[in-house]
Scaffold this active site. Structure first.
Site, short mmCIF file in Angstrom:
data_model
loop_
_atom_site.label_atom_id
_atom_site.label_comp_id
_atom_site.label_asym_id
_atom_site.label_seq_id
_atom_site.Cartn_x
_atom_site.Cartn_y
_atom_site.Cartn_z
N LYS A 1 14.49 -3.74 11.12
CA LYS A 1 13.75 -2.49 11.41
C LYS A 1 14.63 -1.26 11.18
CE LYS A 1 10.61 -4.83 14.62
NZ LYS A 1 9.27 -4.63 14.08
N HIS B 1 3.14 -14.12 11.18
CA HIS B 1 3.60 -12.74 11.46
C HIS B 1 4.95 -12.42 10.84
CE1 HIS B 1 0.61 -11.17 14.32
NE2 HIS B 1 0.44 -12.42 14.69
N THR C 1 2.21 -2.05 13.81
CA THR C 1 1.02 -1.40 14.36
C THR C 1 1.38 -0.03 14.93
OG1 THR C 1 1.32 -2.66 16.41
CG2 THR C 1 -0.32 -3.48 14.86
N LYS D 1 -0.66 3.75 15.04
CA LYS D 1 -0.86 4.61 16.22
C LYS D 1 -0.38 6.03 15.93
CE LYS D 1 -0.15 0.50 18.90
NZ LYS D 1 0.93 -0.42 19.31
N LYS E 1 10.26 0.85 18.57
CA LYS E 1 9.84 -0.51 18.21
C LYS E 1 10.94 -1.46 18.70
CE LYS E 1 9.53 0.91 13.95
NZ LYS E 1 8.22 0.45 13.52
N ARG E 2 10.66 -2.74 18.61
CA ARG E 2 11.65 -3.75 18.98
C ARG E 2 12.94 -3.50 18.22
NH1 ARG E 2 12.04 -9.02 16.84
NH2 ARG E 2 10.32 -8.59 15.44
#
Length: 780
Positions: A521, A327, A623, A627, A515-516
């Site tokens: 990110k 991952h 992911t 969505k 998100k985390r």
């Protein structure tokens, strides 16, 4: 399914609480509805099956709140809706029940989607993990700082799981033995035809209470073994900045890996006795990231020590049984354990790691890798560390990435040396999401619209969404589609007001990044860009601007100082904008608290713009991006992870892609000088300086200065601006302004959104699971 469902709810309320539906509390009604639904499962539910069984080992299962998705899949949702309306109750009554927060982000949510898709597609796919008492943590903000509290998700009961006391298993560490007690939760496929199991292990002491010690008034020692056992399954990802924290994490991983394997072997022997030749035909075990990789030497240990099998045969069985999902390409996220620490926790497993290493050296020599230098990149035990990803790649038959770009990076760069010798083991399985939860449940209005236009077969075949394409130039249909987005934005605004006490205008653009919290990110890039917009509006550089609400949702790991600094910084920006009368009617920043699956179910359908802005080459897949796409948001993002495939499916003209690509970053990585960009560009300088010029207050923590230095000076462990925030800053601001400007043409913008929904079929986890089934697990 069961016509007695409604009657059973009333009976259970009467028996358990002596109440009717009218006077039951929310928690009582929740337990009664859940128990009544569980009663309809009958005897079809079991871990055993005649066909090959897939066991999905994962440290995280972010299943969220189960009640609505289970009622939908069981065909009981309509009866539930009828019952609620008969008693004038809102069907969203259970939104106050806590999520089962047994995950931190995409890894755990993916696992939950996979279980749903496995059962819906008739595959025996059972999940194995840990029943964390407090999940991750409950997040709140105090003066803009993240605060963590235990997340007691079981306080309303856990009616969807069944404790299997008689199937408990003993787990032995060096200085401790505990029981792993299984709790089974049904995983119900859509239509209720297939019921699989999520088996979560809870750690309990062999002896909970020492009566003699208590009688001697040694109260702490009397419950010591209970406390030490319960610590193992108390919390997901305990802080591991010390050796004690690292040992607890390794204990957790071995705990659920060993319990799951012992359970699987017991089931195998009940059917086949001690003949293990067909083990890999009976079971496939998928390792979701490196957390469960200790299962490989543990299986070999059990087969050799308890079943008398030779190493050669045990290793062959392990290799045929296990497959590994990678991952991440980030070296720091690929787990490594120090040998002394590993031996201090599970010394009995270490000798099997050595055996695997010896087999590896032998195989490397056969590949012509003779010298120590040639063998070094492959060594499982190296410089006093055990490399779990290397162990996973060598001792399994399959290593898969989770998006095409990610898999290409694994093959060509991150794991290139392994790809050279085992090319046949590497494959791509682009992630997916279950449309049952993320469209049918989370966006009932859009679901109804789609079903009205093309029928309901999309619920189990998302490719059918392509049938909507014929309406792409039909303004009446686009208006209907846009009206649904407006409804979802109003619902989110109400939800934010209820939870945060903040008023949001649904006529604003909703620009969402949830998100985390991690530097790669790039929530910080988003924050810098918002500040640039703010300054542009203040000084008149930006004249035309559609009012926008920028929404963040993220949890930072408790020990991640820099990530917590980013949260504080965003909250400071939000406060400043809210206090500015000139600007607050044009922009708003909100950091929602305790972002979880249930919050995501509200945020995802309401987004106009989906922020997917990780540095190219860092996000394995994502992911959340899928969505948002499915629910009709445009992607404002980099060419990273599954964004690449989203754009291939929906068209670059229907999204907003910006920034350096993987090959661009490779070219500049050795010569990149963020200071030059800072000195040259006054807009960059102005936003970056807010970290240190007194614009914002970090309450003396030094967080903001540390963020500033990380970009201009770097740190002992990384180069300056190692996620290329300044490199991508201006292109990002320009892409963001283009999206904002395009929003003015309502139909053209909604057409872009519509084309994203139309082309989301590829991103169903049903497709992903079928690919795993056929190509990795070899299940017919």
């Amino acid at each position: 399914m069961d016509n007695n469902f409604k009657t059973n709810i009333e009976t259970i309320l009467d028996l358990d609480y002596s109440k009717t539906i009218k006077d039951a509390t929310t928690v009582e009604l929740y337990n009664a509805v859940s128990k009544a639904a569980m009663k309809t499962l009958g005897r079809d539910w079991s871990l055993d099956a005649a066909e090959k069984k897939v066991c999905y080992l994962s440290a995280e299962f972010l299943i969220g709140r189960l009640i609505y998705s289970n009622l939908l899949n069981m065909g009981l949702l309509n009866q539930f809706v009828e019952l609620m309306s008969e008693h004038n109750l809102d069907i969203r009554i259970f939104e106050d029940i806590e999520d089962a927060a047994l995950g931190n982000g995409g890894l755990g949510r993916l696992a939950a989607c996979f279980l749903d898709s496995g059962a819906t597609n008739g595959i025996t796919l059972n999940g194995y993990g840990i029943r964390y008492k407090y999940g991750l943590f409950k997040q709140s903000f105090e003066n803009g700082f993240q605060m963590e509290a235990p997340d007691d998700w079981q306080k309303a009961g856990d009616p969807w799981s069944v404790r299997k006391e008689n199937e408990r298993i003993q787990i032995n560490f060096k200085n401790q033995s505990v029981y792993a007690v299984p709790y089974d939760t049904p995983v119900i496929g859509y239509g209720g035809k297939k019921i699989n199991t999520l088996r979560l292990w809870q750690a309990e002491p062999l002896e909970a209470f020492d009566f003699v010690l208590f009688n001697e008034q040694k109260y702490d020692r009397a419950v010591k073994s209970r406390d030490e056992a319960e610590a193992i399954s108390s919390l997901l990802y305990p802080n591991d900045t010390t050796d004690a924290g690292k040992k607890l994490r390794l204990k957790q991983q071995y705990f659920f890996a060993s319990a799951s394997l012992q359970d699987i072997i017991k089931r195998f022997k009940e059917k086949h006795g001690k003949d293990f030749n067909s083990f890999a035909n009976e079971f496939a075990i998928q390792l979701n990231d490196t957390h469960p990789v200790v299962a490989i030497p543990e299986l070999i240990r059990i087969l050799m020590e308890e079943e008398g099998i030779s190493f050669v045969k045990a290793f062959r069985i392990a290799k045929e049984t296990f497959a590994y999902t990678n991952h991440t390409v980030m070296a720091e996220a690929l787990e490594k354990w120090s040998v002394p620490l590993f031996k201090a926790v599970i010394p009995n497993v270490y000798k099997y790691v050595i055996m695997i290493q010896k087999a590896l050296v032998k195989d490397l020599k056969a590949f012509g890798k003779i010298t120590k230098e040639e063998q070094a990149p492959y060594m499982i035990i190296d410089n006093g560390l055990i490399y779990m990803a290397r162990l996973a790649i060598y001792a399994t038959h399959s290593t898969n990435g989770v998006a095409q770009l990610h898999t290409d990076i694994l093959k060509n760069d991150a794991l290139h040396e392994w790809y050279e010798i085992y090319p046949e083991r590497f494959n791509n399985k682009t992630n997916g999401i279950t449309q049952r939860r993320w469209l049918a449940l989370a966006n009932m209005e859009l679901s109804g619209f789609i079903t009205d236009k093309i029928g309901n077969s999309w619920i189990t075949d998302l490719d059918k969404l392509k049938g909507l394409e014929k309406y792409v130039n039909n303004n009446a249909v686009l208006k209907e589609y846009g009206d649904i987005k407006r409804i979802k934005k109003r619902q989110l605004a109400d939800y934010i007001y209820k939870l945060e006490g903040i008023t949001v205008d649904p006529d604003f653009i909703f620009d969402i990044q949830v998100k985390r919290l991690h530097e790669y990110k790039r929530q910080l890039l988003n924050a810098f860009s918002i500040l640039d917009l703010y300054f542009g509006l203040k000084d008149g550089r930006i004249k035309e601007f559609n009012p926008t609400t920028f929404i963040f949702g993220a949890k930072a790991a408790p020990g991640y100082f820099r990530a917590k600094g980013i949260i504080k910084y965003i909250n400071e920006i939000a406060k400043m904008i809210d206090a500015d009368k000139e600007v607050r009617n044009k922009m708003q920043v909100i950091f929602v608290s305790n972002y979880n699956v249930s919050y995501a179910e509200k945020l995802t359908p309401a987004a106009d713009i989906s922020e997917q802005i990780s540095t190219a080459g860092t996000e394995a897949s994502g992911t959340g991006n899928m969505k948002f796409m499915l629910n009709g948001a445009v992607t404002l993002g980099t060419y990273d992870g599954a964004n690449v495939e989203i754009v291939q499916q929906a068209g670059e003209e229907n999204n907003y892609i910006f920034g350096a690509r993987v090959e661009d970053i490779e070219k500049i990585s050795k010569t990149y000088q963020p200071k030059e960009l800072y000195n040259k560009n006054p807009r960059i300088r102005k936003v970056l300086d807010t970290l240190v010029d007194g614009t914002f207050d970090d309450a003396g923590t030094g967080m903001f200065k540390e963020l500033y230095d990380s970009i201009l000076e770097g740190a002992s462990w990384h180069q300056p601006d190692h996620y290329y925030i300044l490199e991508d800053f201006i292109p990002y601001c320009e892409a963001r302004m283009k999206a904002n400007h395009d929003y003015s043409d309502t139909f053209a913008f909604r057409r872009k959104c519509f084309m994203n929904t139309v082309n989301a079929g590829k991103f169903s986890s049903d497709r992903t699971i079928r690919d795993y089934t056929k190509e990795i697990w070899k299940v017919k």
